[in-house]
Design a protein around this motif. Structure first.
Motif, PDB file in Angstrom:
ATOM      1  N   GLU A 116      -6.218  -5.540  -5.006  1.00 54.29           N
ATOM      2  CA  GLU A 116      -5.532  -6.576  -5.787  1.00 54.29           C
ATOM      3  C   GLU A 116      -6.497  -7.644  -6.207  1.00 54.29           C
ATOM      4  O   GLU A 116      -7.487  -7.900  -5.636  1.00 54.29           O
ATOM      5  CB  GLU A 116      -4.397  -7.205  -4.977  1.00 54.29           C
ATOM      6  CG  GLU A 116      -3.229  -6.283  -4.877  1.00 54.29           C
ATOM      7  CD  GLU A 116      -1.992  -6.979  -4.329  1.00 54.29           C
ATOM      8  OE1 GLU A 116      -2.117  -7.907  -3.520  1.00 54.29           O
ATOM      9  OE2 GLU A 116      -0.906  -6.586  -4.726  1.00 54.29           O
TER      10      GLU A 116
ATOM     11  N   ALA B  95      -4.154  -3.329  -0.722  1.00 54.29           N
ATOM     12  CA  ALA B  95      -2.697  -3.455  -0.662  1.00 54.29           C
ATOM     13  C   ALA B  95      -2.179  -2.040  -0.429  1.00 54.29           C
ATOM     14  O   ALA B  95      -2.715  -1.071  -0.973  1.00 54.29           O
ATOM     15  CB  ALA B  95      -2.158  -4.007  -1.971  1.00 54.29           C
ATOM     16  N   VAL B  96      -1.141  -1.901   0.396  1.00 50.63           N
ATOM     17  CA  VAL B  96      -0.656  -0.579   0.795  1.00 50.63           C
ATOM     18  C   VAL B  96       0.847  -0.498   0.622  1.00 50.63           C
ATOM     19  O   VAL B  96       1.572  -1.447   0.907  1.00 50.63           O
ATOM     20  CB  VAL B  96      -1.025  -0.284   2.271  1.00 50.63           C
ATOM     21  CG1 VAL B  96      -0.493   1.067   2.716  1.00 50.63           C
ATOM     22  CG2 VAL B  96      -2.521  -0.358   2.479  1.00 50.63           C
ATOM     23  N   LYS B  97       1.321   0.676   0.177  1.00 47.58           N
ATOM     24  CA  LYS B  97       2.755   0.941   0.070  1.00 47.58           C
ATOM     25  C   LYS B  97       3.021   2.305   0.690  1.00 47.58           C
ATOM     26  O   LYS B  97       2.385   3.293   0.338  1.00 47.58           O
ATOM     27  CB  LYS B  97       3.179   0.947  -1.397  1.00 47.58           C
ATOM     28  CG  LYS B  97       4.631   1.272  -1.605  1.00 47.58           C
ATOM     29  CD  LYS B  97       4.965   1.321  -3.090  1.00 47.58           C
ATOM     30  CE  LYS B  97       6.390   1.774  -3.290  1.00 47.58           C
ATOM     31  NZ  LYS B  97       6.685   1.976  -4.711  1.00 47.58           N
ATOM     32  N   LEU B  98       3.961   2.349   1.639  1.00 43.40           N
ATOM     33  CA  LEU B  98       4.385   3.605   2.257  1.00 43.40           C
ATOM     34  C   LEU B  98       5.695   4.033   1.615  1.00 43.40           C
ATOM     35  O   LEU B  98       6.592   3.217   1.421  1.00 43.40           O
ATOM     36  CB  LEU B  98       4.583   3.429   3.763  1.00 43.40           C
ATOM     37  CG  LEU B  98       3.356   2.995   4.551  1.00 43.40           C
ATOM     38  CD1 LEU B  98       3.736   2.686   5.989  1.00 43.40           C
ATOM     39  CD2 LEU B  98       2.284   4.051   4.501  1.00 43.40           C
ATOM     40  N   ASN B  99       5.811   5.324   1.300  1.00 45.04           N
ATOM     41  CA  ASN B  99       7.002   5.817   0.618  1.00 45.04           C
ATOM     42  C   ASN B  99       7.356   7.204   1.137  1.00 45.04           C
ATOM     43  O   ASN B  99       6.491   7.957   1.566  1.00 45.04           O
ATOM     44  CB  ASN B  99       6.737   5.857  -0.898  1.00 45.04           C
ATOM     45  CG  ASN B  99       7.999   6.014  -1.699  1.00 45.04           C
ATOM     46  OD1 ASN B  99       9.096   5.826  -1.193  1.00 45.04           O
ATOM     47  ND2 ASN B  99       7.846   6.361  -2.953  1.00 45.04           N
TER      48      ASN B  99
ATOM     49  N   ALA C 227      -2.504   3.352   7.213  1.00 43.93           N
ATOM     50  CA  ALA C 227      -2.121   2.161   6.442  1.00 43.93           C
ATOM     51  C   ALA C 227      -2.754   0.903   7.042  1.00 43.93           C
ATOM     52  O   ALA C 227      -3.241   0.038   6.311  1.00 43.93           O
ATOM     53  CB  ALA C 227      -0.603   2.028   6.404  1.00 43.93           C
TER      54      ALA C 227
ATOM     55  N   ILE D 289       1.218   7.576   0.924  1.00 48.16           N
ATOM     56  CA  ILE D 289       0.577   6.286   1.168  1.00 48.16           C
ATOM     57  C   ILE D 289      -0.158   5.941  -0.130  1.00 48.16           C
ATOM     58  O   ILE D 289      -1.068   6.658  -0.534  1.00 48.16           O
ATOM     59  CB  ILE D 289      -0.431   6.347   2.321  1.00 48.16           C
ATOM     60  CG1 ILE D 289       0.240   6.804   3.619  1.00 48.16           C
ATOM     61  CG2 ILE D 289      -1.110   4.990   2.518  1.00 48.16           C
ATOM     62  CD1 ILE D 289      -0.726   7.093   4.742  1.00 48.16           C
ATOM     63  N   GLU D 290       0.264   4.872  -0.781  1.00 45.07           N
ATOM     64  CA  GLU D 290      -0.418   4.384  -1.976  1.00 45.07           C
ATOM     65  C   GLU D 290      -1.249   3.184  -1.571  1.00 45.07           C
ATOM     66  O   GLU D 290      -0.788   2.346  -0.794  1.00 45.07           O
ATOM     67  CB  GLU D 290       0.579   3.926  -3.039  1.00 45.07           C
ATOM     68  CG  GLU D 290       1.249   5.028  -3.788  1.00 45.07           C
ATOM     69  CD  GLU D 290       2.123   4.450  -4.888  1.00 45.07           C
ATOM     70  OE1 GLU D 290       1.576   4.115  -5.961  1.00 45.07           O
ATOM     71  OE2 GLU D 290       3.328   4.327  -4.658  1.00 45.07           O
ATOM     72  N   TYR D 291      -2.455   3.080  -2.099  1.00 39.86           N
ATOM     73  CA  TYR D 291      -3.273   1.899  -1.816  1.00 39.86           C
ATOM     74  C   TYR D 291      -4.093   1.532  -3.046  1.00 39.86           C
ATOM     75  O   TYR D 291      -4.454   2.392  -3.840  1.00 39.86           O
ATOM     76  CB  TYR D 291      -4.148   2.101  -0.582  1.00 39.86           C
ATOM     77  CG  TYR D 291      -5.186   3.204  -0.706  1.00 39.86           C
ATOM     78  CD1 TYR D 291      -6.503   2.884  -1.004  1.00 39.86           C
ATOM     79  CD2 TYR D 291      -4.847   4.532  -0.517  1.00 39.86           C
ATOM     80  CE1 TYR D 291      -7.455   3.882  -1.115  1.00 39.86           C
ATOM     81  CE2 TYR D 291      -5.790   5.523  -0.625  1.00 39.86           C
ATOM     82  CZ  TYR D 291      -7.094   5.197  -0.926  1.00 39.86           C
ATOM     83  OH  TYR D 291      -8.045   6.179  -1.037  1.00 39.86           O
TER      84      TYR D 291
ATOM     85  N   ARG E 204      -4.296   3.009  -8.601  1.00 41.11           N
ATOM     86  CA  ARG E 204      -3.619   3.293  -7.327  1.00 41.11           C
ATOM     87  C   ARG E 204      -4.054   4.660  -6.818  1.00 41.11           C
ATOM     88  O   ARG E 204      -3.983   5.647  -7.534  1.00 41.11           O
ATOM     89  CB  ARG E 204      -2.105   3.257  -7.509  1.00 41.11           C
ATOM     90  CG  ARG E 204      -1.618   1.855  -7.776  1.00 41.11           C
ATOM     91  CD  ARG E 204      -0.139   1.770  -7.665  1.00 41.11           C
ATOM     92  NE  ARG E 204       0.272   0.389  -7.874  1.00 41.11           N
ATOM     93  CZ  ARG E 204       1.290  -0.165  -7.259  1.00 41.11           C
ATOM     94  NH1 ARG E 204       2.007   0.531  -6.422  1.00 41.11           N
ATOM     95  NH2 ARG E 204       1.596  -1.421  -7.482  1.00 41.11           N
TER      96      ARG E 204
END
Length: 74
Positions: free
Chosen positions: A74, A46-50, A37, A69-71, A15
């Protein structure tokens, strides 16, 4: 795949993290984070905003926040 070896289905994914701290000298707006993103999603990640408070900083209304921003693939 070599004969006799099974493919590991629990493959670990690396990640990557992009950090933006609000109230810093360089600020990213919500629109900027969403644009980044979107580009990552279009590139196949794949992306996760936190959003999270920065540990060790003042608490309460003046709490400094870190936007992440995690990416990953997958």
């Amino acid at each position: 795949m070599q004969k006799g070896k099974m493919m590991d289905e629990t493959r670990e994914t690396k990640r990557n993290v992009i950090r933006s701290i609000r109230k810093g000298s360089v600020q990213w707006s919500e629109e900027d984070r969403l644009k980044v993103a979107t580009l990552l999603l279009k590139a196949g990640y794949a992306v996760k905003l936190n959003r999270q408070p920065i540990p060790g900083k003042a608490s309460g209304k003046t709490q400094q926040m870190e936007y992440v921003i995690e990416y990953w693939e997958e």
